[in-house]
Write an enzyme that holds these catalytic residues in place. Structure first.
Site, PDB file in Angstrom:
ATOM      1  N   HIS A  89       1.057  -1.215  -0.009  1.00 26.26           N
ATOM      2  CA  HIS A  89      -0.021   0.236  -0.305  1.00 26.26           C
ATOM      3  C   HIS A  89       0.824   1.111  -0.229  1.00 26.26           C
ATOM      4  O   HIS A  89       1.434   1.073   0.422  1.00 26.26           O
ATOM      5  CB  HIS A  89      -0.917   0.072   0.627  1.00 26.26           C
ATOM      6  CG  HIS A  89      -0.853   0.034   2.551  1.00 26.26           C
ATOM      7  ND1 HIS A  89       0.016   1.093   3.135  1.00 26.26           N
ATOM      8  CD2 HIS A  89       0.117  -0.736   3.263  1.00 26.26           C
ATOM      9  CE1 HIS A  89       0.437   1.160   4.557  1.00 26.26           C
ATOM     10  NE2 HIS A  89       0.474  -0.426   4.791  1.00 26.26           N
ATOM     11  N   ASP A 132       6.449   2.347   6.059  1.00 26.92           N
ATOM     12  CA  ASP A 132       5.501   2.077   6.156  1.00 26.92           C
ATOM     13  C   ASP A 132       4.303   2.335   5.354  1.00 26.92           C
ATOM     14  O   ASP A 132       3.332   2.963   6.130  1.00 26.92           O
ATOM     15  CB  ASP A 132       4.312   1.859   7.812  1.00 26.92           C
ATOM     16  CG  ASP A 132       3.347   1.212   8.223  1.00 26.92           C
ATOM     17  OD1 ASP A 132       2.949   0.178   6.858  1.00 26.92           O
ATOM     18  OD2 ASP A 132       2.368   1.189   8.605  1.00 26.92           O
ATOM     19  N   GLU A 154      -5.237   1.175   2.526  1.00 27.14           N
ATOM     20  CA  GLU A 154      -5.030  -0.027   3.519  1.00 27.14           C
ATOM     21  C   GLU A 154      -5.450   0.426   5.286  1.00 27.14           C
ATOM     22  O   GLU A 154      -5.356  -0.344   5.861  1.00 27.14           O
ATOM     23  CB  GLU A 154      -3.315  -0.651   3.271  1.00 27.14           C
ATOM     24  CG  GLU A 154      -2.949  -1.515   4.228  1.00 27.14           C
ATOM     25  CD  GLU A 154      -2.473  -1.334   5.832  1.00 27.14           C
ATOM     26  OE1 GLU A 154      -2.983  -2.109   6.539  1.00 27.14           O
ATOM     27  OE2 GLU A 154      -2.159   0.114   5.742  1.00 27.14           O
TER      28      GLU A 154
END
Length: 348
Positions: A72, A189, A223
């Site tokens: 993502h 992330d 996500e």
């Protein structure tokens, strides 16, 4: 031994470009375009879904057991919730933002007209020489505010700048690539995994190698709020490998130097057969894959299953320290992740 040589230079440059491209959940168009441009420069056909995710299509030697990869591009961030009477802004977090980690951070408020206004996140009445409770006040949505770098002291003046409720807020990523190989930034992330997928595909294209099976790559864009995981994926998938950050913490084996594999998270165990396949492949190719269970974690793989997806699902990704804060990983972890992806795509 590994079959593919991953370009460290390409991986690092692409990751830095991604990190410096804001993409909070709901405002990911520029980051999606960046990834699309990289794939199309390799000759990989792509399309954008109605929800704004990116799909790429890799032809395989066969199509009897089609596969998919997903990572993502959306990140944490915030939106303007209120323009306060003093002209400052109260924010609403986009999912897992931890408020204490963004105090004193620089930011941009992106207005609907396209104007980008600089500011910073500060404690309300935050002067230690005025407020005795400044150091002990909990840092929350209610106690932190955006101080715009503009001459505004009233809500009306802030609105005249073009700011309104619902505007997106981009926190500075503060990307640093160190000589020792560490990469420090917000939003590793999951941009580290997106970069790993791009580097893996580039290595395959340059080697003239075709994937063993027809493969779809989904770069999802929702996500972080839990509904990105099945957007546009084929109904007949047999295997889905999710790439998301590996967790680091007490009781876990993963670290910043290795690719991790998650055997179970908050949604339950991942597919044993596919996980074992990846672990065996890593063993044969000399990749030291770290297996862990993540107690407070979910991924697009769980979303895929809960929305009716029938494929086997496994989850891998580079170890990332201080997740959802000012994160850090090492080039070695991302390189091993990219190597494992490339090796998987050509595995029978």
């Amino acid at each position: 031994m590994a079959l593919f040589e991953i370009s460290t230079e390409y991986l690092t440059r692409t990751l830095v470009d991604l990190l410096n491209t804001p993409s909070p959940t709901g405002d990911t168009e520029y980051a999606i375009s960046l990834v699309q441009g990289e794939l199309e420069s390799m000759g990989v056909p792509t399309e954008i879904t109605v929800k704004g995710a990116l799909l790429a299509h890799l032809e395989g030697l066969r199509s009897d057991k089609p596969r998919a990869l997903t990572a993502h591009v959306d990140t944490l961030g915030a939106m303007v919730k209120e323009i306060k009477p003093n002209g400052r802004l109260r924010l609403s977090a986009l999912n897992g933002l931890m408020w204490p980690t963004v105090e004193s951070e620089g930011l941009v408020v992106a207005t609907r007209s396209g104007r980008q206004l600089r500011g910073s996140m500060v404690l309300t009445n935050g002067a230690a020489h005025v407020n005795r409770e400044a150091s002990s006040t909990p840092r929350t949505e209610e106690t932190l505010e955006v101080r715009l770098d503009e001459r505004t002291m009233r809500a009306e003046e802030t609105r005249l700048l073009g700011v309104e409720v619902g505007d997106f807020v981009y926190f500075d990523p503060r990307v640093e690539v160190g000589e020792a190989g560490f990469i420090r930034s917000r939003f590793l992330d999951d941009k580290a995994c997106v970069a790993a997928i791009l580097a893996a595909i580039k290595a395959m294209v340059e080697s003239g190698v075709t994937p063993a099976q027809q493969t779809t790559v989904l770069i999802s864009n929702y996500e972080e709020v839990g509904h990105g995981g099945r957007d546009g994926l084929p109904e007949d998938l047999c295997e889905l490998v999710v790439l998301d950050m590996g967790c680091i913490g007490n009781g876990l084996q993963g670290d910043e130097f290795h690719c991790s594999i998650c055997m179970k998270d908050g949604g339950g165990p991942y597919s044993k057969n596919l996980s074992d396949k990846l672990r065996g492949l890593a063993d044969r190719r000399g990749i030291d894959l770290k297996a862990d269970l993540y107690p407070y974690y979910s991924s697009d793989g769980t979303v895929y299953w809960r929305s009716g997806g029938r494929a086997e699902v496994a989850l891998i990704g580079p170890g990332v320290d201080t997740s959802h804060g000012y994160e850090r990983t090492h080039k070695e972890a991302i390189l091993d992740t990219a190597r494992l992806v490339a090796e998987y795509l050509v595995e029978e």
